[in-house]
Design a protein around this motif. Sequence first.
Motif, PDB file in Angstrom:
ATOM      1  N   ASP A 264       0.827  -1.211   0.000  1.00  0.00           N
ATOM      2  CA  ASP A 264       0.000   0.000   0.000  1.00  0.00           C
ATOM      3  C   ASP A 264       0.858   1.257   0.000  1.00  0.00           C
ATOM      4  N   MET A 265       1.546   1.456  -1.129  1.00  0.00           N
ATOM      5  CA  MET A 265       2.409   2.624  -1.260  1.00  0.00           C
ATOM      6  C   MET A 265       1.629   3.937  -1.213  1.00  0.00           C
ATOM      7  N   GLY A 266       0.364   3.910  -1.641  1.00  0.00           N
ATOM      8  CA  GLY A 266      -0.439   5.123  -1.579  1.00  0.00           C
ATOM      9  C   GLY A 266      -0.607   5.607  -0.149  1.00  0.00           C
ATOM     10  N   ARG A 267      -0.909   4.677   0.740  1.00  0.00           N
ATOM     11  CA  ARG A 267      -1.089   5.016   2.155  1.00  0.00           C
ATOM     12  C   ARG A 267       0.234   5.470   2.774  1.00  0.00           C
ATOM     13  N   ILE A 268       1.310   4.765   2.461  1.00  0.00           N
ATOM     14  CA  ILE A 268       2.620   5.115   3.006  1.00  0.00           C
ATOM     15  C   ILE A 268       3.047   6.495   2.532  1.00  0.00           C
ATOM     16  N   THR A 269       2.877   6.757   1.248  1.00  0.00           N
ATOM     17  CA  THR A 269       3.307   8.036   0.686  1.00  0.00           C
ATOM     18  C   THR A 269       2.506   9.199   1.267  1.00  0.00           C
ATOM     19  N   ALA A 270       1.195   9.022   1.385  1.00  0.00           N
ATOM     20  CA  ALA A 270       0.353  10.079   1.951  1.00  0.00           C
ATOM     21  C   ALA A 270       0.771  10.386   3.385  1.00  0.00           C
ATOM     22  N   MET A 271       1.033   9.340   4.154  1.00  0.00           N
ATOM     23  CA  MET A 271       1.482   9.542   5.531  1.00  0.00           C
ATOM     24  C   MET A 271       2.826  10.262   5.559  1.00  0.00           C
ATOM     25  N   ALA A 272       3.772   9.778   4.756  1.00  0.00           N
ATOM     26  CA  ALA A 272       5.121  10.349   4.774  1.00  0.00           C
ATOM     27  C   ALA A 272       5.094  11.827   4.406  1.00  0.00           C
ATOM     28  N   ARG A 273       4.305  12.176   3.408  1.00  0.00           N
ATOM     29  CA  ARG A 273       4.255  13.582   2.976  1.00  0.00           C
ATOM     30  C   ARG A 273       3.433  14.454   3.929  1.00  0.00           C
ATOM     31  N   SER A 274       2.574  13.840   4.731  1.00  0.00           N
ATOM     32  CA  SER A 274       1.867  14.643   5.737  1.00  0.00           C
ATOM     33  C   SER A 274       2.845  15.139   6.794  1.00  0.00           C
ATOM     34  N   HIS A 275       3.932  14.384   6.983  1.00  0.00           N
ATOM     35  CA  HIS A 275       4.962  14.781   7.948  1.00  0.00           C
ATOM     36  C   HIS A 275       6.108  15.545   7.279  1.00  0.00           C
ATOM     37  N   GLN A 276       6.372  15.210   6.010  1.00  0.00           N
ATOM     38  CA  GLN A 276       7.487  15.803   5.270  1.00  0.00           C
ATOM     39  C   GLN A 276       6.953  16.313   3.931  1.00  0.00           C
ATOM     40  N   PRO A 277       6.303  17.476   3.908  1.00  0.00           N
ATOM     41  CA  PRO A 277       5.722  17.998   2.661  1.00  0.00           C
ATOM     42  C   PRO A 277       6.777  18.127   1.557  1.00  0.00           C
ATOM     43  N   GLY A 278       6.385  17.742   0.351  1.00  0.00           N
ATOM     44  CA  GLY A 278       7.303  17.818  -0.777  1.00  0.00           C
ATOM     45  C   GLY A 278       8.276  16.668  -0.871  1.00  0.00           C
ATOM     46  N   LEU A 279       8.144  15.674   0.003  1.00  0.00           N
ATOM     47  CA  LEU A 279       9.061  14.531   0.026  1.00  0.00           C
ATOM     48  C   LEU A 279       9.121  13.840  -1.336  1.00  0.00           C
ATOM     49  N   ILE A 280      10.340  13.624  -1.822  1.00  0.00           N
ATOM     50  CA  ILE A 280      10.542  12.823  -3.032  1.00  0.00           C
ATOM     51  C   ILE A 280      10.492  11.356  -2.628  1.00  0.00           C
ATOM     52  N   VAL A 281       9.639  10.579  -3.269  1.00  0.00           N
ATOM     53  CA  VAL A 281       9.527   9.148  -2.991  1.00  0.00           C
ATOM     54  C   VAL A 281      10.078   8.378  -4.181  1.00  0.00           C
ATOM     55  N   VAL A 282      11.002   7.472  -3.898  1.00  0.00           N
ATOM     56  CA  VAL A 282      11.633   6.689  -4.949  1.00  0.00           C
ATOM     57  C   VAL A 282      11.379   5.211  -4.672  1.00  0.00           C
ATOM     58  N   ASP A 283      10.272   4.687  -5.191  1.00  0.00           N
ATOM     59  CA  ASP A 283       9.974   3.260  -5.068  1.00  0.00           C
ATOM     60  C   ASP A 283      10.699   2.563  -6.206  1.00  0.00           C
ATOM     61  N   ARG A 284      11.945   2.232  -5.970  1.00  0.00           N
ATOM     62  CA  ARG A 284      12.864   1.822  -7.025  1.00  0.00           C
ATOM     63  C   ARG A 284      12.327   0.685  -7.894  1.00  0.00           C
ATOM     64  N   SER A 285      12.379   0.899  -9.183  1.00  0.00           N
ATOM     65  CA  SER A 285      12.036  -0.072 -10.240  1.00  0.00           C
ATOM     66  C   SER A 285      10.554  -0.398 -10.320  1.00  0.00           C
ATOM     67  N   VAL A 286       9.735   0.133  -9.406  1.00  0.00           N
ATOM     68  CA  VAL A 286       8.292  -0.096  -9.465  1.00  0.00           C
ATOM     69  C   VAL A 286       7.693   1.102 -10.215  1.00  0.00           C
ATOM     70  N   HIS A 287       7.605   0.966 -11.523  1.00  0.00           N
ATOM     71  CA  HIS A 287       7.223   2.091 -12.358  1.00  0.00           C
ATOM     72  C   HIS A 287       5.769   2.466 -12.111  1.00  0.00           C
ATOM     73  N   GLY A 288       5.574   3.662 -11.618  1.00  0.00           N
ATOM     74  CA  GLY A 288       4.239   4.111 -11.274  1.00  0.00           C
ATOM     75  C   GLY A 288       4.303   5.442 -10.557  1.00  0.00           C
ATOM     76  N   PRO A 289       3.243   5.834  -9.875  1.00  0.00           N
ATOM     77  CA  PRO A 289       3.164   7.169  -9.265  1.00  0.00           C
ATOM     78  C   PRO A 289       4.077   7.379  -8.069  1.00  0.00           C
ATOM     79  N   TYR A 290       4.708   6.325  -7.553  1.00  0.00           N
ATOM     80  CA  TYR A 290       5.555   6.481  -6.365  1.00  0.00           C
ATOM     81  C   TYR A 290       7.034   6.288  -6.709  1.00  0.00           C
ATOM     82  N   GLU A 291       7.355   6.467  -7.962  1.00  0.00           N
ATOM     83  CA  GLU A 291       8.748   6.417  -8.413  1.00  0.00           C
ATOM     84  C   GLU A 291       9.064   7.780  -9.042  1.00  0.00           C
TER      85      GLU A 291
END
Length: 480
Positions: A264-291
């Motif tokens: 559930d990268m969507g949930r993880i990313t939303a949480m992470a950016r709620s604490h760190q606005p503008g956070l770059i997320v690099v879900d390596r090699s998983v081509h999609g919205p979280y890379e």
Amino acid sequence: MRKLWMALGCVWMCVNAANAQSGESPYVPETDQAVIQKLDEWQDWKFGMIVHWGAYSQWGVVESWSICPEDEPWTSRKFPKMPYFEYLQKYEALAKSFNPTHFAPEHWAKAAKDAGMKYLVFTTKHHDGFCMFDTKQTDYKVTAPDGAFSKNPRANIAKEVFEAFRKEGIHAGAYFSKPDWHSDAYWWDYFPPKDRNVNYDVKKYPERWNQFKQFTYNQIEELMTGYGKLEILWLDGGWVRPLGQQTKESLSWSKTLPQDQDIDMGRITAMARSHQPGLIVVDRSVHGPYENYRTPEQEIPEKPLSYPWETCMTMGSSWSYVPDDKYKSVNTIVHNLVDIVAKGGNYLLNVGPGPDGELHAQAYTTMKGIGAWMKINGEAIYGTRAVAPYKDGKVCFTRNKKDGSVYAIYLLDENEKLPASITFKGMIPAKGTRLEVLGTKNKLMWKTTTEGVVVKMPESVRQKDWKHAVAIRIPAVDKM
């Protein structure tokens, strides 16, 4: 059970067929404006440092992989004749003896700053699950009470590293492994591990997989809330991904039938950016919205890529500490940097501290050499973007994104003297433009010929002790 395996086999074949037809999945552009802005800033930084470090450094073996039951060159063990589970027990006992008494991250940070590095990615947890931060989710961590380093005032290593680098003005990013081979919710001790993947049927045991998802979420939230400003979340272990996002490459990492390892990268990313606005997320090699950017490993693409990217590469021969490791020359590293930047990428260079917490002396020497070059030529690297034709023979081109100046960077071979003239095609200075070599004030004579633009090098310029590369500033061009 046989029907289940047949069904999974059909899914595997279908995913393989789909990816074979479509090729690489398209890059998914970010829509969060704060992240878009941060990505643009990140593309200005150009040069960063990644640090692989863990309890495994005591053995001088590859990071994590020696406990992976795959017969590959990089999974070779410290004691090759030892039975697997005995080896695993000894490996995990390294957590207790890990005692880097010379740990002083301010030394690393100063060396990185002097080398011209602008950002850091630090391994908070690698695949083996050993945490270099004070997590509350497991006792398999550097701050565990029975650990040799736990009473040291700097025991929360990740926190100390991030703070030391931020004090030097270097942007901080956290490496985090999605798989966790120590977690009973990933490698359940009821079954032996078969490869790098989860070792139980996630459909049959959904509650266990949900435990792992929450475990992962909790650990990342700890990093996002207790370790100061973090600007990159660099996620490794790309086999942990939804089944529908499998590719030919990711399927090749499975010795067993693939499973739906959706955390559930969507949930993880939303949480992470709620604490760190503008956070770059690099879900390596998983081509999609979280890379947010892609990470070619140990290689430089032949051509510029149409999306943000970063070559991650070792300074020595290994990602982790190896005694008497052989380091790349400063000339090679500078040439790599110029080649990468000319193609629009960033360069993330790895060092691996030893078990005592210190870097190889050669790592410091190498970074000092890089820094000497960057102090003269940094303006041809930082804040630039790719510009066609990118490269012509031994000349690479970069463009300042603010004023449009172009830099023609001539790559010098080891011990090569600066030639009397440098010729390149594809870039014509505007009429009357004054050209200069960075580090000098001499006006350069130039002309256009059938061979291209020929730039004359005055003898006074040639006599300087040039190393690695020289950059010619072209304030305005007629042809790009």
